[in-house]
Design a protein around this motif. Structure first.
Motif, short mmCIF file in Angstrom:
data_model
loop_
_atom_site.label_atom_id
_atom_site.label_comp_id
_atom_site.label_asym_id
_atom_site.label_seq_id
_atom_site.Cartn_x
_atom_site.Cartn_y
_atom_site.Cartn_z
N ILE A 1 24.73 1.76 -31.06
CA ILE A 1 25.55 0.56 -30.83
C ILE A 1 27.00 0.99 -31.01
O ILE A 1 27.45 1.26 -32.12
N THR A 2 27.71 1.11 -29.89
CA THR A 2 29.10 1.61 -29.97
C THR A 2 30.12 0.48 -29.94
O THR A 2 31.22 0.61 -30.47
N GLY A 3 29.78 -0.61 -29.26
CA GLY A 3 30.76 -1.69 -29.12
C GLY A 3 31.79 -1.42 -28.05
O GLY A 3 32.70 -2.22 -27.83
N PHE A 4 31.71 -0.26 -27.34
CA PHE A 4 32.67 0.08 -26.29
C PHE A 4 32.30 -0.64 -25.00
O PHE A 4 31.15 -0.98 -24.75
N GLY A 5 33.30 -0.82 -24.16
CA GLY A 5 33.07 -1.44 -22.86
C GLY A 5 32.73 -2.91 -22.96
O GLY A 5 32.11 -3.47 -22.06
N GLY A 6 33.12 -3.57 -24.04
CA GLY A 6 32.87 -5.01 -24.17
C GLY A 6 31.46 -5.33 -24.64
O GLY A 6 31.05 -6.49 -24.63
N GLY A 7 30.66 -4.32 -25.04
CA GLY A 7 29.29 -4.56 -25.50
C GLY A 7 29.27 -5.34 -26.81
O GLY A 7 29.94 -4.96 -27.77
N LYS A 8 28.49 -6.44 -26.87
CA LYS A 8 28.41 -7.26 -28.09
C LYS A 8 27.13 -6.91 -28.83
O LYS A 8 26.15 -6.47 -28.24
N TYR A 9 27.17 -7.13 -30.13
CA TYR A 9 25.97 -6.84 -30.92
C TYR A 9 25.86 -7.86 -32.06
O TYR A 9 26.80 -8.57 -32.40
N ILE A 10 24.63 -7.89 -32.61
CA ILE A 10 24.32 -8.82 -33.71
C ILE A 10 24.08 -8.00 -34.96
O ILE A 10 23.42 -6.96 -34.91
N SER A 11 24.64 -8.45 -36.07
CA SER A 11 24.44 -7.76 -37.33
C SER A 11 23.84 -8.73 -38.34
O SER A 11 24.32 -9.88 -38.50
N PHE A 12 22.77 -8.29 -39.01
CA PHE A 12 22.14 -9.13 -40.04
C PHE A 12 21.74 -8.22 -41.18
O PHE A 12 20.96 -7.29 -41.00
N GLU A 13 22.29 -8.57 -42.36
CA GLU A 13 22.09 -7.73 -43.53
C GLU A 13 22.48 -6.29 -43.18
O GLU A 13 23.62 -6.03 -42.78
N ASP A 14 21.61 -5.31 -43.28
CA ASP A 14 22.00 -3.93 -42.97
C ASP A 14 21.41 -3.47 -41.65
O ASP A 14 21.29 -2.28 -41.39
N ARG A 15 21.06 -4.46 -40.79
CA ARG A 15 20.48 -4.13 -39.50
C ARG A 15 21.37 -4.65 -38.36
O ARG A 15 22.06 -5.65 -38.52
N GLN A 16 21.32 -3.91 -37.21
CA GLN A 16 22.12 -4.29 -36.03
C GLN A 16 21.24 -4.26 -34.78
O GLN A 16 20.30 -3.48 -34.70
N TRP A 17 21.63 -5.13 -33.83
CA TRP A 17 20.92 -5.18 -32.55
C TRP A 17 21.96 -5.30 -31.41
O TRP A 17 23.02 -5.91 -31.57
#
Length: 279
Positions: A228-244
């Motif tokens: 999960i880089t977040g580059f190029g406008g990519g969105k992600y979800i973070s919950f506790e110590d996990r990411q999607w």
């Protein structure tokens, strides 16, 4: 009775007189001069048959009339130039019309090798590099204010140097963190791929391509295990110590998207409201 021998023009007898033969006809000297002599362009008098005659283009001169228009020097055995129909010796012509070398302040003589730049003139040997003082000649040079440098000296003195290889950048290059780089030197710290014109990021001031940065440092998606880089406008979800990744954030049971919806953690799983209720 003796045969007559007369001037072909005035018909006076030539016996006992000097005469000149022209086209098989005899002429007394006065008639010959009047008929065949050229007129001096300077004094406008006839150039007699016994005078040394000099000519330039379609103009004729007595030897003593063939002189410099400025200094009156005889041009009979001297190089000269014509300027607006006036004859000038080389010295007078150069003083009046030739350029002066800006380096040595001497006249640049006609026919000598010279260089002209910015409205100024140099003898070829006077046009030298300000640094190494070697003649530049026909080679490339770089001006800097009133000074001129050969390419090698200019690069050594003024050109920026690559942050990586320390060699000069003659043209182009890349600027990163206000430092210059050759394009071929600006590469990913990990895979060494050139980064010029590519998206990249950095860590600890070292540049990385996105692929290497993701593999080395980015967190992994809980669902697909990809970075999960977040580059190029990519969105992600973070919950506790996990990411999607946002598209990967779905119910572990029915796969419905949980983005913007309520969800319930169930161990390593996340469930939508309906699946959680049916447990």
């Amino acid at each position: 009775m003796a045969d007559r021998f007369d001037c072909d023009n005035c018909k006076e007898s030539l016996y006992g007189r000097k005469y000149i033969q022209s086209d098989d006809s005899p002429y007394c000297v006065p008639c010959y001069d009047n008929l065949f002599s050229n007129t001096c362009d300077e004094c406008k008098e006839l150039i007699g048959h016994d005078a040394r005659e000099l000519f330039y283009e379609d103009r004729h001169y007595h030897e003593h009339c063939f002189r410099c228009f400025r200094c009156d020097r005889s041009l009979a055995d001297e190089p000269f130039t014509s300027q607006d129909d006036a004859l000038l010796c080389n010295d007078c012509y150069c003083n009046e019309f030739s350029s002066k070398c800006v380096a040595c302040d001497k006249v640049v003589m006609p026919g000598t090798r010279k260089l002209e730049y910015g409205g100024s003139t140099w003898h070829e040997g006077c046009f030298i590099c300000h640094s190494c003082e070697q003649p530049i000649g026909s080679k490339s040079f770089i001006p800097d204010k009133d000074e001129h440098y050969c390419v090698t000296c200019y690069e050594d003195k003024f050109a920026p140097r690559c942050t990586r290889c320390k060699k000069t950048l003659a043209k182009g290059g890349v600027t990163y963190r206000d430092e210059p780089w050759h394009k071929e030197c600006f590469v990913c710290t990990s895979c060494k791929m050139q980064l010029a014109g590519q998206h990249f990021t950095s860590r600890d001031e070292n540049p990385y391509c996105l692929k290497c940065f993701g593999s080395l440092y980015a967190k992994k998606c809980e669902a697909c295990a990809k970075p999960i880089t977040g580059f190029g406008g990519g969105k992600y979800i973070s919950f506790e110590d996990r990411q999607w990744h946002q598209p990967c954030f779905t119910c572990s049971n029915c796969s419905v998207s949980l983005v913007g919806a309520g969800f319930f953690p169930d161990g390593d799983r996340i469930l939508c409201r309906e699946c959680h209720t049916s447990l």
